[in-house]
Design a protein around this motif. Structure first.
Motif, PDB file in Angstrom:
ATOM      1  N   ALA A 289      45.005  33.021  38.632  1.00 10.83           N
ATOM      2  CA  ALA A 289      45.512  31.646  38.605  1.00 10.83           C
ATOM      3  C   ALA A 289      45.013  30.909  39.844  1.00 10.83           C
ATOM      4  CB  ALA A 289      47.036  31.644  38.531  1.00 10.83           C
ATOM      5  N   ASN A 290      45.489  29.674  40.019  1.00 18.09           N
ATOM      6  CA  ASN A 290      45.015  28.836  41.118  1.00 18.09           C
ATOM      7  C   ASN A 290      45.973  28.868  42.304  1.00 18.09           C
ATOM      8  OD1 ASN A 290      47.157  26.993  40.579  1.00 18.09           O
ATOM      9  ND2 ASN A 290      45.931  25.983  39.025  1.00 18.09           N
ATOM     10  N   GLU A 291      45.601  28.132  43.357  1.00 19.50           N
ATOM     11  CA  GLU A 291      46.392  28.128  44.590  1.00 19.50           C
ATOM     12  C   GLU A 291      47.763  27.482  44.396  1.00 19.50           C
ATOM     13  OE1 GLU A 291      44.746  24.078  46.701  1.00 19.50           O
ATOM     14  OE2 GLU A 291      43.448  25.842  46.752  1.00 19.50           O
ATOM     15  N   LEU A 292      47.842  26.490  43.489  1.00 17.81           N
ATOM     16  CA  LEU A 292      49.119  25.843  43.232  1.00 17.81           C
ATOM     17  C   LEU A 292      50.098  26.821  42.599  1.00 17.81           C
ATOM     18  CD1 LEU A 292      50.665  23.191  43.425  1.00 17.81           C
ATOM     19  CD2 LEU A 292      49.784  22.573  41.168  1.00 17.81           C
ATOM     20  N   SER A 293      49.616  27.721  41.738  1.00 19.04           N
ATOM     21  CA  SER A 293      50.468  28.753  41.153  1.00 19.04           C
ATOM     22  C   SER A 293      51.009  29.695  42.219  1.00 19.04           C
ATOM     23  CB  SER A 293      49.689  29.548  40.103  1.00 19.04           C
ATOM     24  OG  SER A 293      49.437  28.782  38.956  1.00 19.04           O
ATOM     25  N   ALA A 294      50.168  30.022  43.196  1.00 17.61           N
ATOM     26  CA  ALA A 294      50.623  30.888  44.288  1.00 17.61           C
ATOM     27  C   ALA A 294      51.785  30.242  45.045  1.00 17.61           C
ATOM     28  CB  ALA A 294      49.468  31.189  45.233  1.00 17.61           C
ATOM     29  N   GLN A 295      51.675  28.929  45.276  1.00 13.36           N
ATOM     30  CA  GLN A 295      52.743  28.218  45.977  1.00 13.36           C
ATOM     31  C   GLN A 295      53.982  28.062  45.096  1.00 13.36           C
ATOM     32  OE1 GLN A 295      50.986  24.486  47.166  1.00 13.36           O
ATOM     33  NE2 GLN A 295      49.229  25.487  48.131  1.00 13.36           N
ATOM     34  N   GLU A 296      53.760  27.663  43.846  1.00  8.09           N
ATOM     35  CA  GLU A 296      54.867  27.388  42.930  1.00  8.09           C
ATOM     36  C   GLU A 296      55.712  28.624  42.672  1.00  8.09           C
ATOM     37  OE1 GLU A 296      57.198  25.097  40.226  1.00  8.09           O
ATOM     38  OE2 GLU A 296      55.619  24.411  41.591  1.00  8.09           O
ATOM     39  N   TYR A 297      55.062  29.786  42.549  1.00  5.84           N
ATOM     40  CA  TYR A 297      55.783  31.004  42.170  1.00  5.84           C
ATOM     41  C   TYR A 297      55.869  32.028  43.300  1.00  5.84           C
ATOM     42  CZ  TYR A 297      55.102  28.776  37.682  1.00  5.84           C
ATOM     43  OH  TYR A 297      55.114  27.863  36.654  1.00  5.84           O
ATOM     44  N   ASP A 298      55.538  31.569  44.528  1.00  3.05           N
ATOM     45  CA  ASP A 298      55.715  32.380  45.736  1.00  3.05           C
ATOM     46  C   ASP A 298      55.027  33.735  45.616  1.00  3.05           C
ATOM     47  OD1 ASP A 298      56.649  32.749  48.330  1.00  3.05           O
ATOM     48  OD2 ASP A 298      58.438  33.804  47.642  1.00  3.05           O
ATOM     49  N   LEU A 299      53.751  33.697  45.269  1.00  2.34           N
ATOM     50  CA  LEU A 299      52.951  34.912  45.133  1.00  2.34           C
ATOM     51  C   LEU A 299      51.900  34.974  46.240  1.00  2.34           C
ATOM     52  CD1 LEU A 299      52.343  34.904  41.256  1.00  2.34           C
ATOM     53  CD2 LEU A 299      54.065  36.204  42.532  1.00  2.34           C
ATOM     54  N   ALA A 300      51.398  36.171  46.481  1.00  2.00           N
ATOM     55  CA  ALA A 300      50.358  36.369  47.481  1.00  2.00           C
ATOM     56  C   ALA A 300      48.979  36.261  46.838  1.00  2.00           C
ATOM     57  CB  ALA A 300      50.516  37.736  48.137  1.00  2.00           C
ATOM     58  N   VAL A 301      48.049  35.630  47.533  1.00  2.00           N
ATOM     59  CA  VAL A 301      46.659  35.600  47.085  1.00  2.00           C
ATOM     60  C   VAL A 301      46.001  36.881  47.580  1.00  2.00           C
ATOM     61  CG1 VAL A 301      44.463  34.377  47.139  1.00  2.00           C
ATOM     62  CG2 VAL A 301      46.611  33.083  47.151  1.00  2.00           C
ATOM     63  N   ALA A 302      45.916  37.866  46.693  1.00  2.00           N
ATOM     64  CA  ALA A 302      45.355  39.163  47.082  1.00  2.00           C
ATOM     65  C   ALA A 302      43.854  39.082  47.286  1.00  2.00           C
ATOM     66  CB  ALA A 302      45.688  40.211  46.021  1.00  2.00           C
ATOM     67  N   ARG A 303      43.164  38.373  46.383  1.00  2.00           N
ATOM     68  CA  ARG A 303      41.724  38.158  46.506  1.00  2.00           C
ATOM     69  C   ARG A 303      41.410  36.733  46.046  1.00  2.00           C
ATOM     70  NH1 ARG A 303      38.070  42.502  46.976  1.00  2.00           N
ATOM     71  NH2 ARG A 303      36.530  40.815  47.028  1.00  2.00           N
ATOM     72  N   PRO A 304      40.870  35.900  46.921  1.00  2.00           N
ATOM     73  CA  PRO A 304      40.530  34.530  46.532  1.00  2.00           C
ATOM     74  C   PRO A 304      39.170  34.470  45.841  1.00  2.00           C
ATOM     75  CG  PRO A 304      40.038  34.853  48.848  1.00  2.00           C
ATOM     76  CD  PRO A 304      40.645  36.156  48.356  1.00  2.00           C
ATOM     77  N   ASN A 305      38.995  33.441  45.040  1.00  2.00           N
ATOM     78  CA  ASN A 305      37.691  33.112  44.444  1.00  2.00           C
ATOM     79  C   ASN A 305      37.035  34.315  43.756  1.00  2.00           C
ATOM     80  OD1 ASN A 305      37.881  30.443  45.444  1.00  2.00           O
ATOM     81  ND2 ASN A 305      37.117  31.113  47.434  1.00  2.00           N
ATOM     82  N   ILE A 306      37.701  34.809  42.731  1.00  2.00           N
ATOM     83  CA  ILE A 306      37.191  35.990  42.025  1.00  2.00           C
ATOM     84  C   ILE A 306      36.378  35.608  40.781  1.00  2.00           C
ATOM     85  CG2 ILE A 306      39.104  37.399  42.852  1.00  2.00           C
ATOM     86  CD1 ILE A 306      40.316  37.200  40.023  1.00  2.00           C
ATOM     87  N   HIS A 307      36.145  34.326  40.572  1.00  2.00           N
ATOM     88  CA  HIS A 307      35.398  33.876  39.403  1.00  2.00           C
ATOM     89  C   HIS A 307      33.934  34.290  39.521  1.00  2.00           C
ATOM     90  CE1 HIS A 307      36.320  30.698  42.357  1.00  2.00           C
ATOM     91  NE2 HIS A 307      35.019  30.480  42.350  1.00  2.00           N
ATOM     92  N   ASP A 308      33.298  34.479  38.382  1.00  2.00           N
ATOM     93  CA  ASP A 308      31.913  34.958  38.331  1.00  2.00           C
ATOM     94  C   ASP A 308      30.915  33.905  38.800  1.00  2.00           C
ATOM     95  OD1 ASP A 308      32.961  37.249  37.257  1.00  2.00           O
ATOM     96  OD2 ASP A 308      32.348  36.821  35.199  1.00  2.00           O
ATOM     97  N   TYR A 309      31.171  32.636  38.489  1.00  2.00           N
ATOM     98  CA  TYR A 309      30.203  31.578  38.761  1.00  2.00           C
ATOM     99  C   TYR A 309      30.828  30.545  39.689  1.00  2.00           C
ATOM    100  CZ  TYR A 309      27.890  33.629  34.717  1.00  2.00           C
ATOM    101  OH  TYR A 309      27.294  34.516  33.845  1.00  2.00           O
ATOM    102  N   GLU A 310      30.074  30.184  40.729  1.00  2.00           N
ATOM    103  CA  GLU A 310      30.579  29.214  41.695  1.00  2.00           C
ATOM    104  C   GLU A 310      30.708  27.829  41.073  1.00  2.00           C
ATOM    105  OE1 GLU A 310      31.763  29.614  44.759  1.00  2.00           O
ATOM    106  OE2 GLU A 310      31.560  31.774  44.416  1.00  2.00           O
ATOM    107  N   PHE A 311      29.727  27.469  40.221  1.00  2.00           N
ATOM    108  CA  PHE A 311      29.729  26.114  39.661  1.00  2.00           C
ATOM    109  C   PHE A 311      30.511  26.118  38.341  1.00  2.00           C
ATOM    110  CE2 PHE A 311      28.074  22.290  37.617  1.00  2.00           C
ATOM    111  CZ  PHE A 311      28.164  21.389  38.660  1.00  2.00           C
TER     112      PHE A 311
END
Length: 287
Positions: A153-175
């Motif tokens: 999920a995105n950073e807003l989900s981490a804030q909204e549901y009080d979760l930790a970002v274990a690994r950021p930017n795990i998507h395959d393609y930057e663009f």
């Protein structure tokens, strides 16, 4: 002065919600469960605007948005938002340093597909469970701390549901980006607090069924006037096989001469032309 009411495809903390937060800060943001429900809320007068996705770089056009706008909803496009899609691996905070022990990964099927390389590298044998949205996956992880779950999920989900970002930017393609459209009942000169907008116009054209070469003639009407098109796509008219309408994005605002002349030429050929909106297109920038 009362707040404007903005309907968005929910639940809270979806990528649509994130786009709305950037485009309409300080206004009232109301989640709706489906794209048609967002549009209906504006049609019924419950909301001032609706923000819904229309295209993703990797997954293509959101057909439900186009079809409902053409067949059911009498609304105008008053702005466009393009948002970078950044997918993160979210876990319950007590598992932040043990995220590799995750037993199941949850997310929207598009998000799972967009993070295939990461999942194959770290969780090749773990099940991936599809959810209705990335935010719904984050909410489920929050509500089940007894399980070793992770959400994409995105950073807003981490804030909204009080979760930790274990690994950021795990998507395959930057663009990877998603385009959203802002819809209203009437044409509105909407100015948003985002930088460097571009001018656009979106039209829908229905061709005559008995005129060979009609699409070529339509494109020629734009071409010889040097009107630049950024997209043309066909969708079924739902009146029979082989019957389509075309949605066309034009890289300029509606003018007084060139585009009305092009549309008049098309109508003389027997085409039906419907202007969905002439508006500004904004790109949301993340640092």
């Amino acid at each position: 002065m009362s707040l404007q009411k903005i309907a968005f495809l929910g639940p809270a903390a979806t990528f649509t919600n994130l786009a709305v937060c950037h485009a309409f800060p300080g206004e009232e943001h109301v989640p709706y469960p489906t794209i048609p429900a967002c549009m209906d809320a504006v049609i019924n007068g419950d909301m001032d605007f609706a923000v819904v996705p229309i295209e993703n770089t990797l997954e293509g056009t959101v057909n439900l948005t186009i079809d409902y706008l053409f067949h059911e909803a009498d609304l105008k496009i008053v702005a466009e938002l393009t948002e970078p899609i950044q997918q993160h691996l979210l876990v319950h905070k007590e598992y932040a340093y043990e995220w590799q022990k995750t037993e199941k990964v949850l997310s929207h099927p598009h998000a799972i597909a967009q993070c295939h390389k990461f999942l194959h590298s770290y969780f090749p044998d773990n099940p991936h469970e599809q959810m209705t949205s990335t935010a719904a996956a984050a909410k489920y992880v929050k509500e089940h701390p007894e399980q070793r779950l992770a959400a994409i999920a995105n950073e807003l989900s981490a804030q909204e549901y009080d979760l930790a970002v274990a690994r950021p930017n795990i998507h395959d393609y930057e663009f990877n980006q998603t385009r959203f459209i802002v819809l209203a009942k009437q044409e509105t000169d909407l100015s948003l607090p985002l930088a460097r907008p571009r001018d656009k116009t979106t039209v829908v054209i229905t061709l005559p069924s008995d005129r060979p070469g009609a699409l070529h003639q339509v494109l020629s009407a734009f071409s010889w006037r040097n009107i630049n098109l950024s997209k043309i796509e066909s969708r079924p008219l739902k009146t029979g096989l082989g019957n389509y309408f075309f949605i066309i994005d034009i890289e300029q605002r509606m003018d007084q001469v060139l585009m009305p002349g092009a549309f008049a030429e098309m109508e003389a050929l027997g085409c039906k032309v419907h202007i969905l909106g002439s508006y500004q297109a904004y790109a949301i920038q993340y640092e």
